[in-house]
Design an enzyme around this catalytic site. Structure first.
Site, PDB file in Angstrom:
ATOM      1  N   HIS A   1      11.861  13.990  -5.638  1.00  0.00           N
ATOM      2  CA  HIS A   1      10.851  15.032  -5.807  1.00  0.00           C
ATOM      3  C   HIS A   1      11.392  16.213  -6.602  1.00  0.00           C
ATOM      4  CE1 HIS A   1       6.777  16.255  -4.504  1.00  0.00           C
ATOM      5  NE2 HIS A   1       6.684  14.934  -4.451  1.00  0.00           N
TER       6      HIS A   1
ATOM      7  N   GLU B   1      13.267   8.007  -7.975  1.00  0.00           N
ATOM      8  CA  GLU B   1      12.112   8.661  -8.607  1.00  0.00           C
ATOM      9  C   GLU B   1      12.315  10.172  -8.722  1.00  0.00           C
ATOM     10  OE1 GLU B   1       8.522   7.950  -6.419  1.00  0.00           O
ATOM     11  OE2 GLU B   1       7.562   9.706  -7.305  1.00  0.00           O
TER      12      GLU B   1
ATOM     13  N   GLU C   1       4.696  11.082 -12.525  1.00  0.00           N
ATOM     14  CA  GLU C   1       3.431  11.349 -11.822  1.00  0.00           C
ATOM     15  C   GLU C   1       2.788  12.672 -12.214  1.00  0.00           C
ATOM     16  OE1 GLU C   1       5.025  11.014  -7.768  1.00  0.00           O
ATOM     17  OE2 GLU C   1       4.687  13.145  -7.506  1.00  0.00           O
TER      18      GLU C   1
ATOM     19  N   ASP D   1      12.398   8.884  -3.506  1.00  0.00           N
ATOM     20  CA  ASP D   1      11.813   9.943  -4.336  1.00  0.00           C
ATOM     21  C   ASP D   1      12.580  11.241  -4.096  1.00  0.00           C
ATOM     22  OD1 ASP D   1      10.198  11.635  -5.750  1.00  0.00           O
ATOM     23  OD2 ASP D   1       8.326  11.075  -4.749  1.00  0.00           O
TER      24      ASP D   1
ATOM     25  N   TYR E   1      10.726  17.264   2.495  1.00  0.00           N
ATOM     26  CA  TYR E   1       9.764  16.440   1.773  1.00  0.00           C
ATOM     27  C   TYR E   1       9.570  15.070   2.419  1.00  0.00           C
ATOM     28  CZ  TYR E   1       7.882  13.257  -1.574  1.00  0.00           C
ATOM     29  OH  TYR E   1       7.120  12.289  -2.155  1.00  0.00           O
TER      30      TYR E   1
ATOM     31  N   HIS F   1       1.662   6.034 -10.106  1.00  0.00           N
ATOM     32  CA  HIS F   1       1.616   6.888  -8.919  1.00  0.00           C
ATOM     33  C   HIS F   1       0.521   6.373  -7.987  1.00  0.00           C
ATOM     34  CE1 HIS F   1       1.020  11.331  -7.465  1.00  0.00           C
ATOM     35  NE2 HIS F   1       1.829  10.663  -6.658  1.00  0.00           N
TER      36      HIS F   1
ATOM     37  N   ARG G   1       5.651   6.452 -14.465  1.00  0.00           N
ATOM     38  CA  ARG G   1       4.761   6.505 -13.296  1.00  0.00           C
ATOM     39  C   ARG G   1       3.468   7.271 -13.530  1.00  0.00           C
ATOM     40  NH1 ARG G   1       5.482   5.898  -8.475  1.00  0.00           N
ATOM     41  NH2 ARG G   1       5.102   8.028  -7.862  1.00  0.00           N
TER      42      ARG G   1
ATOM     43  N   GLU H   1       2.883   1.945  -6.274  1.00  0.00           N
ATOM     44  CA  GLU H   1       3.033   2.671  -4.999  1.00  0.00           C
ATOM     45  C   GLU H   1       1.755   2.497  -4.177  1.00  0.00           C
ATOM     46  OE1 GLU H   1       3.233   6.931  -5.562  1.00  0.00           O
ATOM     47  OE2 GLU H   1       4.192   7.230  -3.614  1.00  0.00           O
TER      48      GLU H   1
ATOM     49  N   TRP I   1       9.090  21.750  -5.443  1.00  0.00           N
ATOM     50  CA  TRP I   1       8.572  20.943  -4.330  1.00  0.00           C
ATOM     51  C   TRP I   1       8.343  19.537  -4.817  1.00  0.00           C
ATOM     52  CZ3 TRP I   1       4.382  17.913  -2.953  1.00  0.00           C
ATOM     53  CH2 TRP I   1       4.501  17.406  -1.634  1.00  0.00           C
TER      54      TRP I   1
ATOM     55  N   ARG J   1       9.798   2.545   0.054  1.00  0.00           N
ATOM     56  CA  ARG J   1      10.393   3.842  -0.297  1.00  0.00           C
ATOM     57  C   ARG J   1      10.836   4.543   0.978  1.00  0.00           C
ATOM     58  NH1 ARG J   1       7.175   9.155  -2.459  1.00  0.00           N
ATOM     59  NH2 ARG J   1       7.210   9.589  -0.231  1.00  0.00           N
TER      60      ARG J   1
HETATM   61  C1  CS2 Z   1       4.690  11.852  -4.277  1.00  0.00           C
HETATM   62  C2  CS2 Z   1       3.304  12.402  -4.180  1.00  0.00           C
HETATM   63  O1  CS2 Z   1       3.751   9.704  -3.987  1.00  0.00           O
HETATM   64  C3  CS2 Z   1       4.650  10.347  -4.508  1.00  0.00           C
HETATM   65  O2  CS2 Z   1       5.511   9.847  -5.174  1.00  0.00           O
HETATM   66  O3  CS2 Z   1       5.530  12.454  -5.161  1.00  0.00           O
HETATM   67  O4  CS2 Z   1       2.921  12.276  -2.880  1.00  0.00           O
HETATM   68  C4  CS2 Z   1       3.043  13.847  -4.596  1.00  0.00           C
HETATM   69  O5  CS2 Z   1       3.779  14.733  -3.849  1.00  0.00           O
HETATM   70  C5  CS2 Z   1       1.580  14.174  -4.466  1.00  0.00           C
HETATM   71  O6  CS2 Z   1       0.811  13.148  -5.008  1.00  0.00           O
HETATM   72  C6  CS2 Z   1       1.250  15.474  -5.134  1.00  0.00           C
HETATM   73  O7  CS2 Z   1      -0.116  15.661  -5.235  1.00  0.00           O
HETATM   74 MG    MG Z   2       6.693  11.098  -6.265  1.00  0.00          MG
END
Ligand code: CS2
Ligand code: MG
Length: 405
Positions: A214, A238, A264, A212, A159, A314, A285, A341, A405, A147
């Site tokens: 996000h 993602e 997630e 990702d 991010y 996740h 996920r 992941e 976020w 990723r």
């Molecule tokens: C992220 C996460 O791993 C991922 O894909 O989106 O790190 C996420 O931000 C955190 O697990 C939030 O607790």
């Molecule tokens: Mg993520």
């Protein structure tokens, strides 16, 4: 096999983890992960005050009934805090059942469908070149799927990467209040297609790339991004847009053939039912800790299989090794498993608390045949690292508007 005692631990070996230990009358115990990043003590209270008293004296073998009792039997269903509590108890009960049977949990779930579990690693960089160097490091370690996240020049702490070149994972517990980041979709759009263009030029076509978003884009922006990234053949994009509105994905899907992954933050099958049955995503996920444990994930995976949706649990570091192990037992026994992941087994302190026999080999996890989930928890070690209040960052547009976020 009556439940005699349930203990809840909070430990911070670099980041907070909430661990549940269910102990039966004959001394057999099972472990579960109840960590909700940034809201840890809410789960502790939910468990200690509202769950534990109801379970003492119940049969530890009645996993499905206890799951229904904690879900259907409660008027206020769903939500991260409730479902993490249900999940932790559920994992612990599967762990107990495996120990009693003398079998790893994956055997109870149907046995192995594959010999190892494919992983994707993270390459997080401060700019494109730095990210590509990180990709090379992942390849050198044997990963075949990676990723890519790069900070965006001119924006504060985007991010994936924070100030001082620190990975955001490292910063948990070091700031007492949520750190603030900046976001600009225009600047992001200049960077991301370029990142993947250069990545394909440097590494060719044999490596799988992922990204990702996000949830930072509107659906139509995500659709544009998906189109822009089509030439670079991502394994998946993602969280392309906000997870709460399943309808967003109709718009994205309509415009791009880039595969989509989400889940997630989902807590039950109801959060992703429309996405799955309308075939609007390619990977689901959901995490065992946040979506109701092994019992719930097994059902979601079977439902997803009917619609050609694969699982990609996740695997962030705020899920403890107990959740990670639960995922491994599911991954190895689920026919429509896609990819897991993976960001390592945690720091040195964490590894003295959570002990397990999972092995990393050539970008895959290999499982040992220990009974139950195969993870142990050292209470004495855990006591050394006290809970520290800690938050995920918040994100704002350049004009100050609070953003996803
Ligand atoms: C992220 C996460 O791993 C991922 O894909 O989106 O790190 C996420 O931000 C955190 O697990 C939030 O607790
Ligand atoms: Mg993520």
């Amino acid at each position: 096999m009556k439940i005699k005692e349930i203990k809840v631990f909070v430990t911070n070996p670099g980041r907070n983890f909430v661990t549940v230990k269910v102990i039966t009358e004959d001394g057999t115990y099972g472990l579960g992960d109840a960590t909700v990043n940034g809201r840890e003590l809410a789960v502790v209270t939910y468990l200690e005050e509202h769950v534990v008293p109801c379970l003492i004296g119940r049969d530890a073998h009645s996993i499905e009934d206890i799951w229904q009792y904690l879900y259907r039997g409660v008027y206020w269903r769903r939500g991260a805090i409730t479902m993490a509590s249900v999940a932790a108890i559920d994992m612990a009960l599967w762990d107990i059942k495996g120990k009693v049977a003398g079998l790893p949990v994956y055997q109870l779930l149907g046995g192995k469908c594959r010999h190892g579990i494919n992983l994707y690693a993270h390459a997080n960089g401060v700019d494109i070149d730095d990210t590509l160097d990180k990709v090379q490091e992942c390849i050198d370690q044997g990963f075949k799927a990676i990723r890519l996240q790069s900070a965006i020049p001119g924006l504060k702490e985007t991010y994936g990467v924070l100030a001082d070149k620190k990975d955001y994972f490292e910063l948990q517990g070091t700031r007492p209040l949520p750190p603030e980041q900046e976001w600009s979709t225009a600047k992001y759009f200049k960077l991301v297609p370029e990142l993947f263009k250069k990545a394909r030029e440097r590494f060719g076509d044999d490596i799988e790339f992922l990204h990702d978003v996000h949830s930072r884009l509107t659906p139509i922006e995500s659709a544009r991004l998906g189109k822009m990234l089509e030439p670079y053949n991502l394994l998946f994009l993602e969280d392309a847009s906000m997870a709460e509105n399943q309808g967003n994905y109709k718009i994205i899907r309509h415009h791009t053939s880039t595969p989509l992954a989400i889940g997630e933050t989902y807590n039950t099958v109801w959060d992703c039912k429309d996405l799955i049955q309308n075939q609007l995503i390619d990977y689901i996920r959901v995490a065992a800790t946040h979506a109701g444990g092994i019992t719930a994930l097994k059902k979601i995976a079977s439902f997803a299989d009917i619609y050609n949706v694969r699982t990609a649990p996740h695997g962030a570091p705020d899920l403890s090794p107990i959740c990670f192990a639960a995922h491994m037992h599911l991954n190895i026994s689920t026919t429509n498993f896609g990819i897991q992941e993976f960001v390592g087994f945690g720091n040195a302190q964490s590894q003295t608390i959570f002990k397990h026999g999972m092995r990393l080999e050539n970008g895959m996890i290999m499982l040992e045949d220990a009974p139950g989930l195969g993870v142990d928890f050292d209470e004495k070690e855990a006591e050394k690292y006290e809970y520290k209040r800690s938050y995920l960052p918040v994100s704002r547009l350049e004009d100050g508007t609070l953003w996803h976020w």
